[in-house]
Design a protein around this motif. Structure first.
Motif, PDB file in Angstrom:
ATOM      1  N   ASN A   1       0.827  -1.216   0.000  1.00  0.00           N
ATOM      2  CA  ASN A   1       0.000   0.000   0.000  1.00  0.00           C
ATOM      3  C   ASN A   1       0.856   1.260   0.000  1.00  0.00           C
ATOM      4  OD1 ASN A   1      -2.557  -1.080  -0.088  1.00  0.00           O
ATOM      5  ND2 ASN A   1      -2.746  -1.282   2.125  1.00  0.00           N
ATOM      6  N   ILE A   2       1.932   1.240   0.755  1.00  0.00           N
ATOM      7  CA  ILE A   2       2.802   2.412   0.875  1.00  0.00           C
ATOM      8  C   ILE A   2       3.725   2.522  -0.334  1.00  0.00           C
ATOM      9  CG2 ILE A   2       4.633   3.454   2.287  1.00  0.00           C
ATOM     10  CD1 ILE A   2       3.225   1.902   4.687  1.00  0.00           C
ATOM     11  N   ILE A   3       4.272   1.388  -0.780  1.00  0.00           N
ATOM     12  CA  ILE A   3       5.215   1.397  -1.905  1.00  0.00           C
ATOM     13  C   ILE A   3       4.556   1.904  -3.189  1.00  0.00           C
ATOM     14  CG2 ILE A   3       6.553  -0.093  -3.451  1.00  0.00           C
ATOM     15  CD1 ILE A   3       7.933   0.461  -0.807  1.00  0.00           C
ATOM     16  N   LEU A   4       3.282   1.545  -3.418  1.00  0.00           N
ATOM     17  CA  LEU A   4       2.604   1.958  -4.652  1.00  0.00           C
ATOM     18  C   LEU A   4       2.452   3.474  -4.755  1.00  0.00           C
ATOM     19  CD1 LEU A   4      -0.182  -0.757  -5.102  1.00  0.00           C
ATOM     20  CD2 LEU A   4       1.806  -0.368  -6.570  1.00  0.00           C
ATOM     21  N   VAL A   5       2.370   4.150  -3.606  1.00  0.00           N
ATOM     22  CA  VAL A   5       2.282   5.616  -3.607  1.00  0.00           C
ATOM     23  C   VAL A   5       3.589   6.225  -4.112  1.00  0.00           C
ATOM     24  CG1 VAL A   5       1.971   7.658  -2.155  1.00  0.00           C
ATOM     25  CG2 VAL A   5       0.593   5.612  -1.740  1.00  0.00           C
ATOM     26  N   GLY A   6       4.698   5.535  -3.873  1.00  0.00           N
ATOM     27  CA  GLY A   6       6.006   6.089  -4.228  1.00  0.00           C
ATOM     28  C   GLY A   6       6.564   5.642  -5.558  1.00  0.00           C
ATOM     29  N   VAL A   7       5.736   5.026  -6.415  1.00  0.00           N
ATOM     30  CA  VAL A   7       6.235   4.493  -7.690  1.00  0.00           C
ATOM     31  C   VAL A   7       6.896   5.584  -8.538  1.00  0.00           C
ATOM     32  CG1 VAL A   7       5.558   3.474  -9.901  1.00  0.00           C
ATOM     33  CG2 VAL A   7       4.634   2.561  -7.787  1.00  0.00           C
ATOM     34  N   ILE A   8       6.264   6.753  -8.628  1.00  0.00           N
ATOM     35  CA  ILE A   8       6.809   7.810  -9.485  1.00  0.00           C
ATOM     36  C   ILE A   8       8.212   8.206  -9.061  1.00  0.00           C
ATOM     37  CG2 ILE A   8       5.740   9.679  -8.113  1.00  0.00           C
ATOM     38  CD1 ILE A   8       5.456  11.218 -10.776  1.00  0.00           C
ATOM     39  N   PHE A   9       8.475   8.225  -7.752  1.00  0.00           N
ATOM     40  CA  PHE A   9       9.797   8.613  -7.267  1.00  0.00           C
ATOM     41  C   PHE A   9      10.837   7.545  -7.595  1.00  0.00           C
ATOM     42  CE2 PHE A   9       6.625  10.409  -4.262  1.00  0.00           C
ATOM     43  CZ  PHE A   9       6.755  11.730  -4.655  1.00  0.00           C
ATOM     44  N   GLN A  10      10.413   6.269  -7.520  1.00  0.00           N
ATOM     45  CA  GLN A  10      11.343   5.192  -7.838  1.00  0.00           C
ATOM     46  C   GLN A  10      11.676   5.162  -9.329  1.00  0.00           C
ATOM     47  OE1 GLN A  10       9.930   1.163  -7.348  1.00  0.00           O
ATOM     48  NE2 GLN A  10      11.977   0.338  -7.191  1.00  0.00           N
ATOM     49  N   VAL A  11      10.647   5.213 -10.172  1.00  0.00           N
ATOM     50  CA  VAL A  11      10.865   5.099 -11.617  1.00  0.00           C
ATOM     51  C   VAL A  11      11.678   6.279 -12.149  1.00  0.00           C
ATOM     52  CG1 VAL A  11       9.720   5.100 -13.878  1.00  0.00           C
ATOM     53  CG2 VAL A  11       8.839   3.661 -12.032  1.00  0.00           C
ATOM     54  N   VAL A  12      11.291   7.500 -11.774  1.00  0.00           N
ATOM     55  CA  VAL A  12      12.015   8.685 -12.265  1.00  0.00           C
ATOM     56  C   VAL A  12      13.429   8.725 -11.698  1.00  0.00           C
ATOM     57  CG1 VAL A  12      12.076  11.210 -12.298  1.00  0.00           C
ATOM     58  CG2 VAL A  12       9.906  10.017 -12.622  1.00  0.00           C
ATOM     59  N   GLY A  13      13.564   8.463 -10.402  1.00  0.00           N
ATOM     60  CA  GLY A  13      14.885   8.508  -9.783  1.00  0.00           C
ATOM     61  C   GLY A  13      15.828   7.494 -10.389  1.00  0.00           C
ATOM     62  N   PHE A  14      15.370   6.248 -10.513  1.00  0.00           N
ATOM     63  CA  PHE A  14      16.211   5.185 -11.058  1.00  0.00           C
ATOM     64  C   PHE A  14      16.558   5.457 -12.526  1.00  0.00           C
ATOM     65  CE2 PHE A  14      16.703   1.168 -13.323  1.00  0.00           C
ATOM     66  CZ  PHE A  14      17.625   0.494 -12.544  1.00  0.00           C
ATOM     67  N   SER A  15      15.557   5.854 -13.310  1.00  0.00           N
ATOM     68  CA  SER A  15      15.765   6.058 -14.749  1.00  0.00           C
ATOM     69  C   SER A  15      16.727   7.208 -15.020  1.00  0.00           C
ATOM     70  CB  SER A  15      14.426   6.337 -15.440  1.00  0.00           C
ATOM     71  OG  SER A  15      13.531   5.262 -15.270  1.00  0.00           O
ATOM     72  N   LEU A  16      16.501   8.346 -14.375  1.00  0.00           N
ATOM     73  CA  LEU A  16      17.359   9.504 -14.620  1.00  0.00           C
ATOM     74  C   LEU A  16      18.772   9.270 -14.108  1.00  0.00           C
ATOM     75  CD1 LEU A  16      15.111  12.643 -13.985  1.00  0.00           C
ATOM     76  CD2 LEU A  16      15.804  11.630 -16.158  1.00  0.00           C
ATOM     77  N   ASN A  17      18.912   8.494 -13.044  1.00  0.00           N
ATOM     78  CA  ASN A  17      20.259   8.214 -12.550  1.00  0.00           C
ATOM     79  C   ASN A  17      21.046   7.392 -13.559  1.00  0.00           C
ATOM     80  OD1 ASN A  17      22.019   8.725 -10.299  1.00  0.00           O
ATOM     81  ND2 ASN A  17      21.985   6.527  -9.907  1.00  0.00           N
ATOM     82  N   ASN A  18      20.360   6.544 -14.308  1.00  0.00           N
ATOM     83  CA  ASN A  18      21.039   5.788 -15.361  1.00  0.00           C
ATOM     84  C   ASN A  18      21.519   6.713 -16.478  1.00  0.00           C
ATOM     85  OD1 ASN A  18      21.531   2.855 -16.327  1.00  0.00           O
ATOM     86  ND2 ASN A  18      20.711   3.888 -18.121  1.00  0.00           N
ATOM     87  N   VAL A  19      20.734   7.747 -16.781  1.00  0.00           N
ATOM     88  CA  VAL A  19      21.157   8.718 -17.800  1.00  0.00           C
ATOM     89  C   VAL A  19      22.367   9.519 -17.304  1.00  0.00           C
ATOM     90  CG1 VAL A  19      20.446  10.690 -19.207  1.00  0.00           C
ATOM     91  CG2 VAL A  19      18.812   8.866 -18.717  1.00  0.00           C
ATOM     92  N   ILE A  20      22.387   9.853 -16.010  1.00  0.00           N
ATOM     93  CA  ILE A  20      23.542  10.555 -15.426  1.00  0.00           C
ATOM     94  C   ILE A  20      24.811   9.736 -15.663  1.00  0.00           C
ATOM     95  CG2 ILE A  20      24.634  11.255 -13.238  1.00  0.00           C
ATOM     96  CD1 ILE A  20      21.845  11.995 -12.214  1.00  0.00           C
ATOM     97  N   ARG A  21      24.719   8.431 -15.457  1.00  0.00           N
ATOM     98  CA  ARG A  21      25.874   7.557 -15.664  1.00  0.00           C
ATOM     99  C   ARG A  21      26.238   7.493 -17.151  1.00  0.00           C
ATOM    100  NH1 ARG A  21      23.591   3.791 -13.689  1.00  0.00           N
ATOM    101  NH2 ARG A  21      24.103   4.206 -11.516  1.00  0.00           N
ATOM    102  N   SER A  22      25.231   7.460 -18.007  1.00  0.00           N
ATOM    103  CA  SER A  22      25.476   7.334 -19.449  1.00  0.00           C
ATOM    104  C   SER A  22      26.126   8.576 -20.035  1.00  0.00           C
ATOM    105  CB  SER A  22      24.155   7.058 -20.181  1.00  0.00           C
ATOM    106  OG  SER A  22      23.629   5.806 -19.805  1.00  0.00           O
ATOM    107  N   GLU A  23      25.933   9.743 -19.395  1.00  0.00           N
ATOM    108  CA  GLU A  23      26.591  10.949 -19.900  1.00  0.00           C
ATOM    109  C   GLU A  23      28.021  11.061 -19.371  1.00  0.00           C
ATOM    110  OE1 GLU A  23      24.525  14.481 -18.651  1.00  0.00           O
ATOM    111  OE2 GLU A  23      24.979  14.157 -16.540  1.00  0.00           O
TER     112      GLU A  23
END
Length: 443
Positions: free
Chosen positions: A138-160
Motif C-alpha cells: 500500500n505504501i510502496i505503490l504511492v512512491g512508484v513515481i519517485f522510484q521510476v524517475v529517480g532510477f531512470s534519470l540516474n542511469n542517464v547521469i551515468r550514461s553521460e
C-alpha cells in the motif's frame, strides 16, 4: 579532458576502473538497503513477516522493469548521440524519456491498487503472510513515481559520463533508507509499514537529487521543457533498446511469482522466506556485475556510435574477465558460509536455517558462469541490438527455467525447485557463448 574526449581516447582499462569504482559503491549500497529491509524485518518482526515481504519481491521487480525500460533505453541513446557529437538529439531523448517516466509511473500506481489483492495471491501470499505483504505494498505503490524517475534519470547521469554523481545518488538514497529503517521499525514500532515508509522517503530523496542535477551546470545534457512533447520515433527507439532489460525484469517477476507458489506447495511459507534470503544474496552478487555493465555501457555506446570497434572489443573483453572473477569469488564465499548468511536475516528459526542453507547451496551452483552472461546481454543492449539482448534474456528466464519449475518438483520436490536455477543458467551460457563469438568476429 571533457567527457566525450575521455570516452573516445582515454585508456580503456583505466577508464573502466574510473567508472567501475563509483558504480560499484553506488549499486552495492543500493542493493544493500533493500536487503537491510529484510534483515530488520526478519529480526524485528519475524520469519513470517520476512516471507510476506518476499511475496512483494515480484512486484518490486515489475516497478524496476519499467524504470529499466525507459532509463536504460534513454541512457544508451544519450551516450550514442554524444558519440556522434549530437547533444541536441541527446537532450531531445532526455526530455521525451522524462515525460514518459511520469506517465508510466501513474499507470503503474493506478493498476497496482486496482489488482492488488489478486496480484499478491498469485505471487504466493497466504492467509498467514498477506497482511504483511498488503501493509508494505500500500505504501510502496504511492512512491512508484519517485522510484521510476529517480532510477531512470540516474542511469542517464551515468550514461553521460558522470559516474561519481550517479554514485552519490545511490549513496544518498540508500543512506536515507538505512538510517530510517531501524527508527521506523524498532523505535516507532511500525513493523513492515516502517520499512515501506523508509523506502519511499529514500526514493523521494533520489528523485529530488537527480532532478537538481539535470538543472545544474554539472550535467552534460539538460532537461529542457521544449522537449516534453512526445516524439514517436524517439519513444520507439527508447522502448526498443530498453525492451531487453524490461523483459528480463518482467520475466524475473513472473518466475519469482511461480517460484513462490511452488515453494509454498513443496516447502511452506518459510521456504518463501528462504527464497527471500537467496534472492538477497543473488542481488548483491548480480549488482556487483551490473556495476561492470554500468562502467562499460557509456564507453561501448560512445565508441560504437563513433565507429571505433577496437575500443568496443577492448571494453567488452575487460568486462567479461572482471565479471567472471567476481562470480567465482562470490560462489566460493557463499558456498563456504551459508549458515552464517541465513542467520543475518533470522537467528531464531531452525527450519528457516535449514531451508536457507539448502537454497543457497543448490540455487547458486552455476554462479561461476553467470557473470559473463550478464555482461554479454548488456553489450548487445549497449550497441542497440535489442532483439538479441531480449532473446538471450528470455531464454534463461522463460524458455528454460519455467518448464523446469513445473517438471522437476514433481519428481524431487523442493530440491527440484532449487536446482532448476543452475540448470537454466548452464543452458543459457552455451547459447550466450555462441552469440558473442559470432558478434566478436563481426566487430
Amino acid at each position: 579532458m571533457d567527457k566525450s574526449t575521455e570516452m573516445g581516447e582515454a585508456n580503456v582499462a583505466r577508464l573502466m576502473l574510473k567508472y567501475f569504482i563509483p558504480a560499484f559503491i553506488g549499486v552495492f549500497v543500493n542493493a544493500l538497503y533493500n536487503i537491510v529491509d529484510r534483515i530488520f524485518i526478519g529480526q524485528g518482526v519475524g520469519a513470517l513477516a520476512l516471507s510476506g515481504i518476499s511475496v512483494i519481491f515480484p512486484v518490486m521487480l515489475i516497478m524496476m522493469a519499467f524504470g529499466m525500460l525507459i532509463g536504460i533505453g534513454a541512457g544508451v541513446l544519450v551516450s550514442i548521440n554524444m558519440g556522434r557529437r549530437d547533444i541536441n538529439k541527446a537532450e531531445h531523448v532526455l526530455g521525451n524519456s522524462f515525460l514518459l517516466m511520469i506517465v508510466v509511473s501513474g499507470l503503474i500506481s493506478l493498476i497496482g491498487f486496482s489488482i492488488k489483492g489478486p496480484m499478491l495471491r498469485s505471487f504466493g501470499a497466504t492467509a498467514d503472510t498477506i497482511g504483511y505483504a498488503n501493509d508494505y505494498l500500500n505504501i510502496i505503490l504511492v512512491g512508484v513515481i519517485f522510484q521510476v524517475v529517480g532510477f531512470s534519470l540516474n542511469n542517464v547521469i551515468r550514461s553521460e559520463g558522470n559516474a561519481k554523481i550517479a554514485m552519490y545518488s545511490m549513496l544518498l538514497s540508500a543512506g536515507t533508507n538505512i538510517i530510517l529503517d531501524p527508527i521506523f521499525i524498532f523505535v516507532f514500532d511500525l513493523g513492515v509499514k516502517g520499512a515501506a515508509y523508509a523506502t519511499v522517503i529514500s526514493m523521494i530523496v533520489l528523485f529530488a537529487w537527480v532532478l537538481l542535477h539535470f538543472r545544474s551546470n554539472r550535467s552534460v545534457v539538460k532537461i529542457r521543457p521544449q522537449y516534453f512533447r512526445l516524439d514517436s520515433n524517439i519513444i520507439k527507439e527508447i522502448l526498443l533498446i530498453g525492451m531487453a532489460p524490461f523483459f528480463m525484469q518482467m520475466a524475473n517477476s513472473v518466475v519469482q511469482g511461480l517460484l513462490n507458489t511452488k515453494l509454498i506447495k513443496f516447502g511452506g511459507d518459510l521456504a518463501v522466506g528462504a527464497m527471500g534470503i537467496v534472492n538477497s544474496v543473488i542481488t548483491l552478487i548480480i549488482m556487483s556485475i551490473v556495476a561492470i555493465n554500468m562502467a562499460s555501457q557509456p564507453i561501448i555506446g560512445f565508441n560504437y556510435g563513433a565507429n571505433e570497434p577496437r575500443r568496443v572489443k577492448d571494453t567488452l573483453r575487460i568486462a567479461m574477465i572482471a565479471a567472471t572473477i567476481i562470480s567465482i569469488g562470490a560462489f566460493t564465499f557463499v558456498e563456504s558460509i551459508p549458515d552464517i548468511i541465513v542467520r543475518f536475516f533470522n537467528n531464531s528459526d531452525p527450519e528457516l536455517l535449514k531451508l536457507g542453507r539448502q537454497g543457497l547451496r543448490l540455487a547458486l551452483l552455476a554462479l561461476p558462469i553467470v557473470g559473463f552472461q550478464v555482461v554479454v546481454g548488456n553489450f548487445f543492449q549497449s550497441v542497440g541490438k535489442a532483439k538479441i539482448a531480449t532473446l538471450l534474456t528470455l531464454l534463461r528466464q522463460v524458455v528454460v527455467l519455467i518448464p523446469l519449475l513445473f517438471l522437476l518438483p514433481q519428481y524431487i520436490g523442493l530440491t527440484g525447485i532449487w536446482i532448476s536455477m543452475p540448470i537454466a543458467d548452464s543452458v543459457s551460457a552455451i547459447v550466450v557463448a555462441f552469440f558473442i563469438t559470432r558478434e566478436w568476429k563481426r566487430l
